[in-house]
Design a protein around this motif. Sequence first.
Motif, PDB file in Angstrom:
ATOM      1  N   VAL A 197       0.741  -1.143   0.026  1.00  0.00           N
ATOM      2  CA  VAL A 197      -0.166   0.082  -0.201  1.00  0.00           C
ATOM      3  C   VAL A 197       0.912   1.420  -0.057  1.00  0.00           C
ATOM      4  O   VAL A 197       0.731   2.074  -0.774  1.00  0.00           O
ATOM      5  N   THR A 198       1.816   1.226   0.790  1.00  0.00           N
ATOM      6  CA  THR A 198       2.685   2.503   1.087  1.00  0.00           C
ATOM      7  C   THR A 198       3.332   2.666  -0.418  1.00  0.00           C
ATOM      8  O   THR A 198       3.738   3.849  -0.804  1.00  0.00           O
ATOM      9  N   ARG A 199       3.874   1.717  -0.886  1.00  0.00           N
ATOM     10  CA  ARG A 199       4.574   1.759  -2.305  1.00  0.00           C
ATOM     11  C   ARG A 199       3.782   2.401  -3.627  1.00  0.00           C
ATOM     12  O   ARG A 199       3.911   3.309  -4.029  1.00  0.00           O
ATOM     13  N   ARG A 200       2.582   1.878  -3.341  1.00  0.00           N
ATOM     14  CA  ARG A 200       1.582   2.408  -4.550  1.00  0.00           C
ATOM     15  C   ARG A 200       1.249   3.726  -4.062  1.00  0.00           C
ATOM     16  O   ARG A 200       1.113   4.447  -5.226  1.00  0.00           O
ATOM     17  N   ALA A 201       0.930   4.028  -2.982  1.00  0.00           N
ATOM     18  CA  ALA A 201       0.568   5.340  -2.637  1.00  0.00           C
ATOM     19  C   ALA A 201       1.452   6.400  -2.885  1.00  0.00           C
ATOM     20  O   ALA A 201       1.481   7.517  -3.465  1.00  0.00           O
ATOM     21  N   PHE A 202       2.902   5.946  -2.492  1.00  0.00           N
ATOM     22  CA  PHE A 202       3.536   7.243  -2.341  1.00  0.00           C
ATOM     23  C   PHE A 202       4.344   7.279  -3.850  1.00  0.00           C
ATOM     24  O   PHE A 202       4.819   8.400  -4.274  1.00  0.00           O
ATOM     25  N   SER A 203       4.315   6.402  -4.544  1.00  0.00           N
ATOM     26  CA  SER A 203       4.940   6.241  -5.878  1.00  0.00           C
ATOM     27  C   SER A 203       3.731   7.290  -6.731  1.00  0.00           C
ATOM     28  O   SER A 203       4.273   7.826  -7.635  1.00  0.00           O
ATOM     29  N   ALA A 204       2.644   7.248  -6.552  1.00  0.00           N
ATOM     30  CA  ALA A 204       1.526   8.020  -7.241  1.00  0.00           C
ATOM     31  C   ALA A 204       1.878   9.596  -6.815  1.00  0.00           C
ATOM     32  O   ALA A 204       1.787  10.311  -7.757  1.00  0.00           O
ATOM     33  N   LEU A 205       2.502   9.682  -5.729  1.00  0.00           N
ATOM     34  CA  LEU A 205       2.425  11.005  -5.062  1.00  0.00           C
ATOM     35  C   LEU A 205       4.057  11.554  -5.602  1.00  0.00           C
ATOM     36  O   LEU A 205       3.953  12.907  -5.932  1.00  0.00           O
ATOM     37  N   HIS A 206       4.938  10.726  -5.520  1.00  0.00           N
ATOM     38  CA  HIS A 206       6.291  11.173  -5.566  1.00  0.00           C
ATOM     39  C   HIS A 206       7.243  10.579  -6.725  1.00  0.00           C
ATOM     40  O   HIS A 206       8.197  10.858  -7.083  1.00  0.00           O
ATOM     41  N   GLY A 207       6.500   9.587  -7.551  1.00  0.00           N
ATOM     42  CA  GLY A 207       6.963   9.024  -8.628  1.00  0.00           C
ATOM     43  C   GLY A 207       7.831   7.740  -8.115  1.00  0.00           C
ATOM     44  O   GLY A 207       7.887   7.440  -6.881  1.00  0.00           O
ATOM     45  N   PRO A 208       8.229   6.751  -8.938  1.00  0.00           N
ATOM     46  CA  PRO A 208       8.678   5.756  -8.412  1.00  0.00           C
ATOM     47  C   PRO A 208       9.979   5.732  -7.712  1.00  0.00           C
ATOM     48  O   PRO A 208      10.781   6.690  -7.792  1.00  0.00           O
ATOM     49  N   PRO A 209      10.326   4.703  -6.654  1.00  0.00           N
ATOM     50  CA  PRO A 209      11.646   5.037  -6.137  1.00  0.00           C
ATOM     51  C   PRO A 209      12.808   5.148  -7.159  1.00  0.00           C
ATOM     52  O   PRO A 209      12.727   4.624  -8.256  1.00  0.00           O
ATOM     53  N   PRO A 210      13.978   5.971  -6.740  1.00  0.00           N
ATOM     54  CA  PRO A 210      15.031   6.100  -7.527  1.00  0.00           C
ATOM     55  C   PRO A 210      15.782   4.825  -7.779  1.00  0.00           C
ATOM     56  O   PRO A 210      15.615   3.904  -7.024  1.00  0.00           O
ATOM     57  N   ALA A 211      16.868   4.873  -8.802  1.00  0.00           N
ATOM     58  CA  ALA A 211      17.543   3.772  -9.077  1.00  0.00           C
ATOM     59  C   ALA A 211      18.340   3.359  -7.814  1.00  0.00           C
ATOM     60  O   ALA A 211      18.728   4.679  -7.111  1.00  0.00           O
ATOM     61  N   GLY A 212      18.674   2.404  -7.608  1.00  0.00           N
ATOM     62  CA  GLY A 212      19.504   1.931  -6.287  1.00  0.00           C
ATOM     63  C   GLY A 212      18.677   2.048  -5.173  1.00  0.00           C
ATOM     64  O   GLY A 212      19.256   2.208  -4.072  1.00  0.00           O
ATOM     65  N   TYR A 213      17.334   1.890  -5.131  1.00  0.00           N
ATOM     66  CA  TYR A 213      16.729   1.693  -4.023  1.00  0.00           C
ATOM     67  C   TYR A 213      17.243   0.796  -2.969  1.00  0.00           C
ATOM     68  O   TYR A 213      17.504  -0.635  -3.229  1.00  0.00           O
ATOM     69  N   ASP A 214      17.380   1.139  -1.722  1.00  0.00           N
ATOM     70  CA  ASP A 214      17.725   0.324  -0.732  1.00  0.00           C
ATOM     71  C   ASP A 214      16.917  -0.695  -0.214  1.00  0.00           C
ATOM     72  O   ASP A 214      15.965  -0.577   0.462  1.00  0.00           O
ATOM     73  N   PRO A 215      17.434  -2.154  -0.432  1.00  0.00           N
ATOM     74  CA  PRO A 215      16.673  -3.165   0.100  1.00  0.00           C
ATOM     75  C   PRO A 215      16.521  -3.291   1.520  1.00  0.00           C
ATOM     76  O   PRO A 215      15.683  -3.734   2.235  1.00  0.00           O
ATOM     77  N   ARG A 216      17.745  -2.535   2.098  1.00  0.00           N
ATOM     78  CA  ARG A 216      17.998  -2.788   3.534  1.00  0.00           C
ATOM     79  C   ARG A 216      16.776  -1.812   4.046  1.00  0.00           C
ATOM     80  O   ARG A 216      16.374  -2.125   5.334  1.00  0.00           O
ATOM     81  N   GLY A 217      16.441  -1.003   3.418  1.00  0.00           N
ATOM     82  CA  GLY A 217      15.609  -0.046   4.087  1.00  0.00           C
ATOM     83  C   GLY A 217      14.449  -0.508   4.089  1.00  0.00           C
ATOM     84  O   GLY A 217      13.380  -0.318   4.939  1.00  0.00           O
ATOM     85  N   SER A 218      13.954  -1.534   3.172  1.00  0.00           N
ATOM     86  CA  SER A 218      12.592  -2.212   3.030  1.00  0.00           C
ATOM     87  C   SER A 218      12.439  -3.067   4.244  1.00  0.00           C
ATOM     88  O   SER A 218      11.686  -3.360   4.706  1.00  0.00           O
ATOM     89  N   VAL A 219      13.658  -3.738   4.355  1.00  0.00           N
ATOM     90  CA  VAL A 219      13.581  -4.772   5.711  1.00  0.00           C
ATOM     91  C   VAL A 219      13.456  -4.024   7.078  1.00  0.00           C
ATOM     92  O   VAL A 219      12.418  -4.594   7.788  1.00  0.00           O
TER      93      VAL A 219
END
Length: 289
Positions: A19-41
């Motif tokens: 939900v967070t990814r879909r909502a914030f991508s619509a507001l701010h655009g997709p995550p930038p290249a090099g998106y941190d998988p550690r942050g996802s964890v």
Amino acid sequence: MLIRQLRDSSADAEAVQTVTRRAFSALHGPPPAGYDPRGSVMRLARTRHLATTDPGGCWIAEQDGEPVGIALSLKREGVWMLSLFAVVPEAQGEGVGRLLLERAAGHGRGCLRGMLCASASPAAARRYRQAGFTLHPAMKLAGHVDRSRLLDPGDIPVHPGGPAHVHLLDSVDRRIRGAAHGPDHTFMRAHFEELLVADTLAGSGYCYRDGGVIRLLAATSKRIAARLLREALARVPDGTEAQLEFLTADQEWAVDVGLELGLTLTTTGYLAVRGMKPPAPYVPSSAFV
């Protein structure tokens, strides 16, 4: 439409992430290249942490079995805080967000004070203002630290913190924001790279650094806060961008340190408070405020 309490499960944590990814991508655009998988964890772990410590403050909305909205909140010693709120684009404008916030706010019933970090979304600003929050426009500092400008640390010693400092951390929290972080410090020590502590006869403070991000900083004086911030920025790895955000006008000490070390100042969303003033000197955590 089903609105239910969030469970401490990997499935519900993943649903919050979706939900967070879909909502914030619509507001701010997709995550930038090099998106941190550690942050996802870390975000998955944060969701499960709050589902455990504050089950009454964490809610999810589902439609036809699919998650469409979430609200995560926490209550610490009389202060209610919103940690995360998001609704997918196709469910916005249908009252889902209002119902989720009502359920989450119910967890803070009886709390005289409240605080949250809000995005620059006009809809979010309107919603929080209507809920009685005072919106303080916030700033963000980001960029690479100019190490040639790092000065002699002076006479305030800063050293790594740990479990032995939990009473110091909670004492600083209570003095600065009126409530301890309590169990959230256990989470932050486990998931953030470094905890720095300053404890002198003149006062105390602490700072969490995670890579280049200053996650949370609190101190009993601006002088100690500035010393902690300088030390944390000096420890940002070479080539890593430093970042701290949700700085209100009350945090000019942080703005001055950041500008002196070559960071760039921009505007971001709001620090929203109710029944209290913005804590200072303080750099809030967007997750634990």
